[in-house]
Scaffold this motif. Structure first.
Motif, mmCIF file in Angstrom:
data_model
loop_
_atom_site.group_PDB
_atom_site.id
_atom_site.type_symbol
_atom_site.label_atom_id
_atom_site.label_comp_id
_atom_site.label_asym_id
_atom_site.label_seq_id
_atom_site.Cartn_x
_atom_site.Cartn_y
_atom_site.Cartn_z
ATOM 1 N N THR A 71 -3.290 -21.411 -7.185
ATOM 2 C CA THR A 71 -2.242 -22.175 -7.845
ATOM 3 C C THR A 71 -1.362 -22.890 -6.833
ATOM 4 O OG1 THR A 71 -2.220 -20.588 -9.685
ATOM 5 C CG2 THR A 71 -0.318 -22.039 -9.471
ATOM 6 N N ASN A 72 -1.035 -22.205 -5.746
ATOM 7 C CA ASN A 72 -0.217 -22.828 -4.704
ATOM 8 C C ASN A 72 -0.945 -24.002 -4.054
ATOM 9 O OD1 ASN A 72 1.963 -21.091 -5.059
ATOM 10 N ND2 ASN A 72 1.158 -19.584 -3.616
ATOM 11 N N VAL A 73 -2.262 -23.874 -3.861
ATOM 12 C CA VAL A 73 -3.046 -24.966 -3.286
ATOM 13 C C VAL A 73 -3.036 -26.174 -4.221
ATOM 14 C CG1 VAL A 73 -5.375 -25.718 -2.655
ATOM 15 C CG2 VAL A 73 -4.530 -23.505 -1.871
ATOM 16 N N LEU A 74 -3.276 -25.935 -5.507
ATOM 17 C CA LEU A 74 -3.288 -27.027 -6.478
ATOM 18 C C LEU A 74 -1.904 -27.670 -6.599
ATOM 19 C CD1 LEU A 74 -5.498 -25.410 -9.270
ATOM 20 C CD2 LEU A 74 -6.180 -27.191 -7.656
ATOM 21 N N SER A 75 -0.862 -26.841 -6.617
ATOM 22 C CA SER A 75 0.495 -27.374 -6.698
ATOM 23 C C SER A 75 0.823 -28.199 -5.462
ATOM 24 C CB SER A 75 1.507 -26.233 -6.844
ATOM 25 O OG SER A 75 1.278 -25.491 -8.026
ATOM 26 N N GLY A 76 0.370 -27.717 -4.302
ATOM 27 C CA GLY A 76 0.592 -28.470 -3.073
ATOM 28 C C GLY A 76 -0.112 -29.811 -3.093
ATOM 29 N N ALA A 77 -1.320 -29.828 -3.653
ATOM 30 C CA ALA A 77 -2.063 -31.096 -3.753
ATOM 31 C C ALA A 77 -1.331 -32.080 -4.662
ATOM 32 C CB ALA A 77 -3.469 -30.829 -4.277
ATOM 33 N N VAL A 78 -0.793 -31.566 -5.772
ATOM 34 C CA VAL A 78 -0.041 -32.436 -6.681
ATOM 35 C C VAL A 78 1.225 -32.960 -6.006
ATOM 36 C CG1 VAL A 78 1.259 -32.508 -8.839
ATOM 37 C CG2 VAL A 78 -0.947 -31.358 -8.761
ATOM 38 N N ASP A 79 1.931 -32.059 -5.305
ATOM 39 C CA ASP A 79 3.145 -32.486 -4.605
ATOM 40 C C ASP A 79 2.824 -33.555 -3.563
ATOM 41 O OD1 ASP A 79 4.679 -30.747 -6.075
ATOM 42 O OD2 ASP A 79 4.594 -29.134 -4.589
ATOM 43 N N PHE A 80 1.695 -33.413 -2.885
ATOM 44 C CA PHE A 80 1.290 -34.407 -1.896
ATOM 45 C C PHE A 80 1.061 -35.766 -2.554
ATOM 46 C CE2 PHE A 80 -2.299 -36.696 0.034
ATOM 47 C CZ PHE A 80 -1.737 -36.998 1.283
ATOM 48 N N LEU A 81 0.370 -35.764 -3.703
ATOM 49 C CA LEU A 81 0.112 -37.021 -4.412
ATOM 50 C C LEU A 81 1.418 -37.674 -4.867
ATOM 51 C CD1 LEU A 81 -2.973 -36.005 -6.605
ATOM 52 C CD2 LEU A 81 -2.978 -37.483 -4.594
ATOM 53 N N VAL A 82 2.354 -36.842 -5.347
ATOM 54 C CA VAL A 82 3.627 -37.383 -5.825
ATOM 55 C C VAL A 82 4.440 -37.939 -4.664
ATOM 56 C CG1 VAL A 82 5.833 -36.805 -6.926
ATOM 57 C CG2 VAL A 82 3.697 -35.863 -7.831
ATOM 58 N N ASN A 83 4.564 -37.151 -3.604
ATOM 59 C CA ASN A 83 5.415 -37.552 -2.468
ATOM 60 C C ASN A 83 4.845 -38.755 -1.721
ATOM 61 O OD1 ASN A 83 7.169 -35.428 -3.055
ATOM 62 N ND2 ASN A 83 6.096 -34.000 -1.692
ATOM 63 N N SER A 84 3.529 -38.899 -1.716
ATOM 64 C CA SER A 84 2.908 -40.008 -1.003
ATOM 65 C C SER A 84 2.692 -41.227 -1.891
ATOM 66 C CB SER A 84 1.567 -39.570 -0.401
ATOM 67 O OG SER A 84 0.686 -39.112 -1.417
ATOM 68 N N GLY A 85 3.100 -41.126 -3.158
ATOM 69 C CA GLY A 85 2.965 -42.252 -4.067
ATOM 70 C C GLY A 85 1.546 -42.503 -4.534
ATOM 71 N N LEU A 86 0.694 -41.507 -4.418
ATOM 72 C CA LEU A 86 -0.717 -41.680 -4.776
ATOM 73 C C LEU A 86 -1.059 -41.158 -6.167
ATOM 74 C CD1 LEU A 86 -2.373 -40.596 -1.382
ATOM 75 C CD2 LEU A 86 -1.936 -42.923 -2.208
ATOM 76 N N LEU A 87 -0.070 -40.607 -6.871
ATOM 77 C CA LEU A 87 -0.356 -40.014 -8.181
ATOM 78 C C LEU A 87 -0.969 -41.015 -9.168
ATOM 79 C CD1 LEU A 87 -0.124 -37.281 -9.608
ATOM 80 C CD2 LEU A 87 2.071 -38.021 -10.540
ATOM 81 N N PRO A 88 -0.576 -42.297 -9.132
ATOM 82 C CA PRO A 88 -1.217 -43.251 -10.057
ATOM 83 C C PRO A 88 -2.735 -43.326 -9.903
ATOM 84 C CG PRO A 88 0.794 -44.209 -9.179
ATOM 85 C CD PRO A 88 0.567 -42.929 -8.430
ATOM 86 N N LEU A 89 -3.263 -42.967 -8.736
ATOM 87 C CA LEU A 89 -4.709 -43.033 -8.519
ATOM 88 C C LEU A 89 -5.465 -42.039 -9.397
ATOM 89 C CD1 LEU A 89 -4.900 -43.461 -4.625
ATOM 90 C CD2 LEU A 89 -5.070 -45.226 -6.395
ATOM 91 N N THR A 90 -4.754 -41.038 -9.921
ATOM 92 C CA THR A 90 -5.432 -40.075 -10.794
ATOM 93 C C THR A 90 -5.984 -40.743 -12.048
ATOM 94 O OG1 THR A 90 -3.327 -39.502 -11.852
ATOM 95 C CG2 THR A 90 -4.020 -38.147 -9.980
ATOM 96 N N SER A 91 -5.437 -41.897 -12.411
ATOM 97 C CA SER A 91 -5.936 -42.613 -13.592
ATOM 98 C C SER A 91 -7.369 -43.075 -13.412
ATOM 99 C CB SER A 91 -5.041 -43.824 -13.894
ATOM 100 O OG SER A 91 -3.733 -43.411 -14.234
ATOM 101 N N ILE A 92 -7.793 -43.244 -12.151
ATOM 102 C CA ILE A 92 -9.178 -43.641 -11.885
ATOM 103 C C ILE A 92 -10.140 -42.563 -12.372
ATOM 104 C CG2 ILE A 92 -10.823 -44.200 -10.054
ATOM 105 C CD1 ILE A 92 -8.515 -45.340 -8.443
ATOM 106 N N ILE A 93 -9.668 -41.321 -12.393
ATOM 107 C CA ILE A 93 -10.486 -40.202 -12.877
ATOM 108 C C ILE A 93 -10.208 -39.929 -14.355
ATOM 109 C CG2 ILE A 93 -10.953 -37.734 -12.623
ATOM 110 C CD1 ILE A 93 -10.217 -38.004 -9.680
ATOM 111 N N ILE A 94 -8.943 -39.903 -14.716
ATOM 112 C CA ILE A 94 -8.562 -39.458 -16.054
ATOM 113 C C ILE A 94 -9.018 -40.417 -17.150
ATOM 114 C CG2 ILE A 94 -6.581 -39.048 -17.568
ATOM 115 C CD1 ILE A 94 -5.139 -37.847 -15.167
ATOM 116 N N GLU A 95 -8.828 -41.722 -16.962
ATOM 117 C CA GLU A 95 -9.166 -42.667 -18.030
ATOM 118 C C GLU A 95 -10.664 -42.708 -18.331
ATOM 119 O OE1 GLU A 95 -7.064 -43.937 -20.048
ATOM 120 O OE2 GLU A 95 -5.355 -43.168 -18.932
ATOM 121 N N PRO A 96 -11.551 -42.809 -17.323
ATOM 122 C CA PRO A 96 -12.986 -42.717 -17.646
ATOM 123 C C PRO A 96 -13.362 -41.352 -18.220
ATOM 124 C CG PRO A 96 -12.677 -43.722 -15.496
ATOM 125 C CD PRO A 96 -11.351 -43.175 -15.915
ATOM 126 N N ALA A 97 -12.684 -40.280 -17.752
ATOM 127 C CA ALA A 97 -12.997 -38.940 -18.255
ATOM 128 C C ALA A 97 -12.696 -38.818 -19.735
ATOM 129 C CB ALA A 97 -12.206 -37.887 -17.475
#
Length: 593
Positions: free
Chosen positions: A167-193
C-alpha cells in the motif's frame, strides 16, 4: 434448451482473465458502497475542515475506516466464497491485518476475506458426511473459531506487513504522479480500459483503497475522480448527436441522459467503437479533467457509484464543488471538440452502431442491455432460437460481471415485457458470482455463459450475441406464455397430483443450531436409508436459502417460515427429535422419484 446457448467452453484470453479478476474485486467493494458513502459524508461534514465541524460526531470517522469498512470487505469476500460461514471466518481473518497496521487495511481485507472463505470451505468439504449425529453444532462452531484463530494470527504476523508495504508503494507512486504533474497521463490507460471493461480491476482493486486512505489523512482524494468522471463520455455523445449519422445521431441524445445522469458509462462505448479514432477524444477529455482537478487541488470524500454527475458533485469535498464541476465541464468540452472534428472530417465508412455494440459486448465479455433499451428497434434476433423451457420458470436472472448498470437495464426491459404479458414471474439482475440458487432462467452474453453454467448447472441458460434488439426478449416471453398456457389447460386433478420434486430439505428454528441440527441429522439418516439423493441441512428462519424445496419447522414457527419462503413446501412438527411425520415425508418423497 435453446440452440442459442453456447455449449462449447469459451476460450479464455488474458483480457477475460483480467475481467474475471476485476469482477471478483469489485464484488467485494460494490455491495459496501453505501457504507463508503456514509463514511464519506460523515468525514465531509464533521471533521475539523468539514462543512459543519463537530468534534463529537467526528469521532465516528476513524473507527469506520479502520475497522468497519475493512471488516465489511473481508466479510463480503468470505461470503462470496462460502456463504455466511465464509463471511464470518473472513471477517475474523481480516481483524488480524487490521490490528497489525497503522493504515486502513482495504487491500489486506481483500486478501484475507476470500482466504478465510476458502479455508472454511475446504474444511467443510473434508468433513462432509463424517460428523457423528449430535455433534454438528460443536464441529461447526469450533471449526470456524479455530480456523479464524489461526488466520487472524497469520494475517497479523505475515500478511499485514506485506500489504502495508504494498500500500505504501502504491501510495508513493500516486504521490509521485501528483507531485510531478503526471497524473493526467493515467487517462491513457483508464479511458481505453473502460471500453474494454477492465476498469473494475483498476478502479475498485487499486484506486479506491488508496483513495480511502488519502481521505482518512487529507479529507479528500482526487483518485475518486479519475474513472467516474462523466465528462469525456457526454462530450463524445454530444458530438455524435450533432455530427453523427443514422441511428448513432438519433440515439445519442437518449444515451447522453443515461450516461451523464444515470451514470452508466458503457452506453457510449459502441459509439467509440464505431469510430475508433474517437478514443483520442475520450483520452484528451479525461486528461483535461484530471489536469483541472489537479490544478484546483480538488477531490471527493467517497467513491461515486455509479459515475453520474449527481454523486460526483454531491461527494465533492468542502470548497471543491466549483473545481470538480469545472473539471467535468472542460473534459466534456475537449472531448466534444476533438470528437466533432473526427466525425466531421472522417469518411462515413466503418462499422454501424449495431455492429459496434456487438463488438463491444464481445470485447467486454458481457451484454449491453443499456444499449438494448436505447436501440430497441435495431438489430435482429440470433438464429436458432427455440423453446427455452425444459422446466417451470418462476425467476429470471440477468447476470453480468458486475451485476449493476447494464444487467439492471436488461432486467428492467424484461420485467416490463413480463408484466405486459400477464406473467407472474420474478425478473432481477446480479453478478455471475452472486447468481441465486432459485434462478430458473439465466440470461448472459455468450462469453459469460460457461461461467454462469458452472455456477448454476441445474438452471436454464440463454446465451446471446447481440442485445441491441428486443426480439430475443420477446421470444423468451413467448415461450413463457406458451408454457403457462399448457399449465392453465391442465386439469385440476393433474395439477394437484403433480408435486414438485424436492432436492433440498431445510430444518429451520430460531437460532438455526441445536434443535434443528438434531432434526436434520435424524432426517438425513432416513433419507440416506431410503436411497434418496436429497440434501438435508439446518439453519435459522432468517437465513432459509432461496433453493429450499421443503422446510420443516416447529409448529410455533411455521408461519414465520412461510412468510420467509411462501413458494416452498412446509411441514410442521411438535418435536424435532422424533416425529412420525419424518417417515411420512420420506414415503412421499419416494413417490416423486
Amino acid at each position: 434448451m435453446s440452440a442459442s446457448t453456447e455449449n462449447a467452453p469459451q476460450k479464455k484470453s488474458i483480457r477475460s482473465r483480467i475481467q474475471k479478476f476485476g469482477s471478483f474485486l469489485s464484488s467485494m467493494i460494490m455491495p459496501n458502497i453505501g457504507a463508503f458513502i456514509a463514511w464519506g459524508l460523515i468525514t465531509a461534514l464533521f471533521i475539523e475542515s468539514g462543512w459543519a465541524p463537530n468534534e463529537t460526531l467526528a469521532a465516528l470517522v476513524d473507527p469506520m475506516i479502520i475497522y468497519l469498512l475493512p471488516l465489511l470487505i473481508g466479510y463480503t469476500g468470505g461470503k462470496i466464497v462460502h456463504d455466511v460461514r465464509g463471511g464470518v471466518v473472513g471477517a475474523v481473518a481480516t481483524i488480524g491485518v487490521i490490528a497489525g497496521a497503522d493504515i486502513p487495511m482495504f487491500l489486506g481485507a481483500m486478501a484475507m476475506g476470500p482466504l478465510g472463505g476458502i479455508a472454511i470451505k475446504g474444511f467443510d468439504r473434508l468433513v462432509e458426511g463424517k460428523i457423528r449425529q449430535g455433534f454438528e453444532m460443536l464441529v461447526n462452531n469450533f471449526s470456524a473459531g479455530i480456523i479464524g484463530f489461526f488466520l487472524a494470527i497469520f494475517g497479523l504476523l505475515a500478511i499485514g506487513p506485506i500489504v502495508e508495504w504494498l500500500t505504501n508503494v502504491l501510495s508513493g507512486a500516486v504521490d509521485f504522479l501528483v507531485n510531478s504533474g503526471l497524473l493526467p497521463l493515467t487517462s491513457i490507460i483508464i479511458e481505453p480500459a473502460k471500453v474494454l471493461f477492465l476498469n473494475n480491476a483498476i478502479n475498485h482493486g487499486v484506486l479506491s483503497p488508496i483513495a480511502a486512505e488519502q481521505v482518512a489523512s487529507a479529507g479528500k482524494s482526487i483518485l475518486y475522480l479519475l474513472e467516474p468522471n462523466p465528462g469525456p463520455g457526454v462530450g463524445i455523445l454530444l458530438a455524435f448527436a450533432i455530427f453523427g449519422t443514422g441511428i448513432s445521431k438519433a440515439s445519442a441524445p437518449g444515451a447522453m441522459v443515461i450516461q451523464f445522469l444515470g451514470g452508466i458509462h458503457e452506453i457510449y462505448f459502441p459509439y467509440v467503437l464505431s469510430k475508433p479514432l474517437t478514443i483520442l477524444a475520450a483520452i484528451a477529455g479525461g486528461m483535461t479533467g484530471v489536469f483541472t482537478f489537479s490544478l484546483f487541488n480538488v477531490g471527493l470524500t467517497s467513491v461515486p457509484s455509479p459515475g453520474s454527475i449527481f454523486p460526483v458533485l454531491g461527494l465533492a469535498a468542502p470548497g471543491d464543488f466549483f473545481g470538480v464541476l469545472l473539471g467535468v465541464v472542460l473534459s466534456a468540452a475537449v472531448s466534444f471538440i476533438i470528437a466533432s472534428m473526427i466525425l466531421k472530417f472522417s469518411s462515413n465508412e466503418g462499422e454501424t452502431l449495431e455492429e459496434s455494440t456487438a463488438k463491444m459486448e464481445s470485447m467486454k465479455g458481457k451484454k449491453s442491455s443499456a444499449a438494448s433499451a436505447l436501440h430497441s428497434n435495431a438489430g435482429a434476433a440470433e438464429a436458432g432460437t427455440g423453446a427455452y423451457l425444459d422446466k417451470e420458470v418462476n425467476k429470471i436472472v440477468f447476470a453480468c460481471d458486475a451485476g449493476m448498470g447494464s444487467s439492471a437495464m436488461g432486467a428492467s426491459v424484461m420485467k416490463d415485457k413480463v408484466k405486459k404479458a400477464g406473467l407472474d414471474i420474478s425478473v432481477t439482475n446480479t453478478s455471475i458470482s452472486n447468481i441465486p440458487d432459485d434462478a430458473d432462467l439465466i440470461i448472459t452474453h455468450k462469453d459469460l455463459t460457461e461461467r454462469a453454467r458452472q455456477k448454476r448447472p441445474d438452471a436454464e441458460h440463454v446465451s446471446v450475441e447481440n442485445f441491441l434488439g428486443s426480439d430475443k426478449y420477446d421470444e423468451v416471453v413467448k415461450d413463457l406464455k406458451q408454457k403457462k398456457g399448457v399449465e392453465e389447460g391442465s386439469s385440476a386433478e393433474t395439477a394437484a397430483a403433480a408435486k414438485a420434486p424436492v432436492n433440498k430439505i431445510i430444518f429451520a428454528c430460531d437460532a438455526g443450531m441445536g434443535s434443528s441440527a438434531m432434526g436434520a441429522s435424524v432426517m438425513k439418516d432416513k433419507v440416506k436409508k431410503a436411497g434418496l439423493d436429497i440434501s438435508v441441512s439446518n439453519t435459522s428462519i432468517s437465513n432459509i436459502p432461496d433453493d429450499a424445496d421443503l422446510i420443516i419447522t416447529h409448529k410455533d414457527l411455521t408461519e414465520r417460515a412461510r412468510q420467509k419462503r411462501p413458494d416452498a413446501e412446509h411441514v410442521s412438527v411438535e418435536n424435532f427429535l422424533g416425529s412420525d411425520k419424518y417417515d411420512e415425508v420420506v414415503e412421499d418423497l419416494k413417490t416423486r422419484e
